[in-house]
Design an enzyme around this catalytic site. Structure first.
Site, PDB file in Angstrom:
ATOM      1  N   GLU A   1     -38.306 -18.763 -28.447  1.00 56.68           N
ATOM      2  CA  GLU A   1     -38.405 -19.887 -29.379  1.00 56.68           C
ATOM      3  C   GLU A   1     -39.263 -19.496 -30.572  1.00 56.68           C
ATOM      4  O   GLU A   1     -40.365 -18.974 -30.397  1.00 56.68           O
ATOM      5  CB  GLU A   1     -39.023 -21.109 -28.681  1.00 56.68           C
ATOM      6  CG  GLU A   1     -39.042 -22.351 -29.557  1.00 56.68           C
ATOM      7  CD  GLU A   1     -39.746 -23.520 -28.888  1.00 56.68           C
ATOM      8  OE1 GLU A   1     -39.082 -24.482 -28.470  1.00 56.68           O
ATOM      9  OE2 GLU A   1     -40.988 -23.464 -28.773  1.00 56.68           O
TER      10      GLU A   1
ATOM     11  N   TYR B   1     -36.366 -24.655 -37.030  1.00 56.71           N
ATOM     12  CA  TYR B   1     -36.534 -24.484 -35.582  1.00 56.71           C
ATOM     13  C   TYR B   1     -35.451 -23.537 -35.092  1.00 56.71           C
ATOM     14  O   TYR B   1     -34.276 -23.657 -35.465  1.00 56.71           O
ATOM     15  CB  TYR B   1     -36.399 -25.832 -34.841  1.00 56.71           C
ATOM     16  CG  TYR B   1     -36.423 -25.635 -33.339  1.00 56.71           C
ATOM     17  CD1 TYR B   1     -37.632 -25.653 -32.649  1.00 56.71           C
ATOM     18  CD2 TYR B   1     -35.257 -25.366 -32.620  1.00 56.71           C
ATOM     19  CE1 TYR B   1     -37.679 -25.418 -31.286  1.00 56.71           C
ATOM     20  CE2 TYR B   1     -35.290 -25.126 -31.264  1.00 56.71           C
ATOM     21  CZ  TYR B   1     -36.501 -25.154 -30.593  1.00 56.71           C
ATOM     22  OH  TYR B   1     -36.539 -24.908 -29.251  1.00 56.71           O
TER      23      TYR B   1
END
Ligand code: GDP
Ligand code: MN
Length: 392
Positions: A197, A109
């Site tokens: 992101e 992530y």
């Protein structure tokens, strides 16, 4: 402002982030063609909507052939996708992204956000990717690594390497991670982003890093100087109430209640929403009409609030400084004439020209409920709701 995954991937790729090859499709035929362009075999079909959580909601599929792509594309296009991140209305799928499949070894992530406390861009990363950040923070908080970036220095080489080590990357992966981190930081800073992101950022079986998903969100207040970003807006993905308001220069956020709010000043708007809840009601929206509101602007505010079918009563609360209460009163009266309002309206005026404003309302003969204070106005609005809604 949000953009689509394929647009974010295009942008990040120009800054140096490796992304899978792929193409956009607006029809099943085009989707099948995109698959053939990639070699005609295994590929991933992804719904392009402004939301994460598409995988779990059935919006992402690994297909084996162009005919399978065609079938899945025809099922998906035109459908609304309800994910964990959307409301119950979901988001309409009007386009797809077809990309080459990747052989995943590890999912990471990676997020860049604005940390308001330190007033810096902050990297949040985890060696345990694939999950949404909210779930990660709950289920595996120890895996999260945070790093602030000093704006005067930028993202330093040693910081990027340290982060890569912290995520357990090794060998050739380290250098690639440094490239990805620097590219994301430059994209964030140079384009006035609010969020970048990549989830998941994957380590493939051949040791290469690839951004399998990408999400970017931009500061709307900076769009005037980022024409190339502003051009990526997709009104089809926005709450129609909010796009209408944005087109008319009103700061509006749709909510779930039934008391429509027309207020000046963000602070007063927030306070009024609190007072409505204290009085037992639920606001249908946040709306800041701004300073110097002409009668026309007041009318547009009424149209915006009334475009929400759940609204059963409208509360107008103005503390006039730059505004003048008589302008507002004229705007309310004009809105009655032009729109034909059939629900109760509660008006509270205070500040500049308040006497003139109240007089106009009183002499208009319209069924407007006047209130003197914020608390009275909120109570009057809650009391004015139809019995059927009040009973719920
Ligand atoms: P999101 O659910 O909206 O965040 O969409 P993602 O783009 O993150 O896709 C969801 C999941 O699909 C990912 O976490 C992957 O596990 C899987 N996925 C996406 N692309 C590929 C691919 O090329 N190969 C494989 N095997 N899985 C993929
Ligand atoms: Mn994702």
């Amino acid at each position: 402002m949000d953009i689509h995954e394929h647009q974010a991937k295009d942008i990040l790729a120009t800054f140096g982030v490796p992304v899978p090859k792929g193409g956009v499709a607006f029809s099943p035929e085009q989707a099948a063609f995109r698959c053939r362009e990639l070699g005609g075999g295994r590929c991933v079909v992804k719904a392009q909507v402004h939301s994460g959580g598409r995988g779990e909601a059935g919006g992402v599929k690994l297909c084996e052939s162009d005919s399978e792509v065609r079938t899945f594309a025809s099922e998906l296009l035109g459908k609304t996708l309800v994910t964990k991140q959307t409301d119950a209305n979901g988001k309409r799928v009007d386009r797809l992204w077809i990309e080459e499949a990747s052989e995943i070894a590890r999912e990471l992530y990676l997020g860049f956000v604005l940390d308001r406390k330190s007033e810096r861009i902050m990297i949040v990363a985890s060696g345990n990717g694939g999950m949404e950040i909210e779930d990660l923070a709950e289920e595996d908080p120890d895996s999260l690594v945070r790093m602030e970036i000093d704006p005067a220095v930028g993202l330093a080489q040693y910081q990027a390497r340290k982060l890569a080590f912290n995520l357990g990357l090794e060998g050739a992966q380290i250098g690639q991670m440094v490239t990805v981190l620097k590219a994301c930081y430059r994209a964030y800073r140079d384009l006035d982003a609010m969020m970048v992101e990549i989830n998941p950022l994957v380590v493939c079986k051949d040791d290469t890093l690839v951004a399998l998903d990408a999400k970017m969100s931009f500061d709307t207040n900076a769009l005037f100087r980022r024409a190339e970003v502003a051009a990526l807006r997709d009104p089809g993905q926005e709450d129609p109430r909010e796009s209408f308001a944005a087109d008319h220069g009103l700061a509006y956020v749709g909510l779930d209640g039934d008391i429509g709010c027309i207020i000046n000043g963000a602070g007063l708007a927030m306070a009024s929403m609190d007072m409505i809840q204290l009085a037992g009601g639920e606001p249908a929206n946040f709306l800041d009409i701004g300073g110097g509101a002409s009668a026309k602007r007041v009318c547009q505010a009424f149209r915006t609030v009334l475009s929400d079918g759940n609204v059963s009563v409208i509360l107008v609360n103005i503390f006039a400084g730059i505004n003048r209460c008589d302008w507002i009163a004229n705007g309310v009266i004009q809105a009655y004439k032009e729109i034909g309002i059939e629900i109760p309206v509660v008006v509270r005026l205070a500040g500049t020209n308040v006497e003139a404003g109240r007089k106009l309302i009183k002499e208009s003969g319209l069924p407007i409920v006047s209130a003197d204070t914020l608390a009275e106005a909120a109570e009057a609005a809650v009391a004015a709701r139809p019995q059927s809604i009040a009973a719920e």
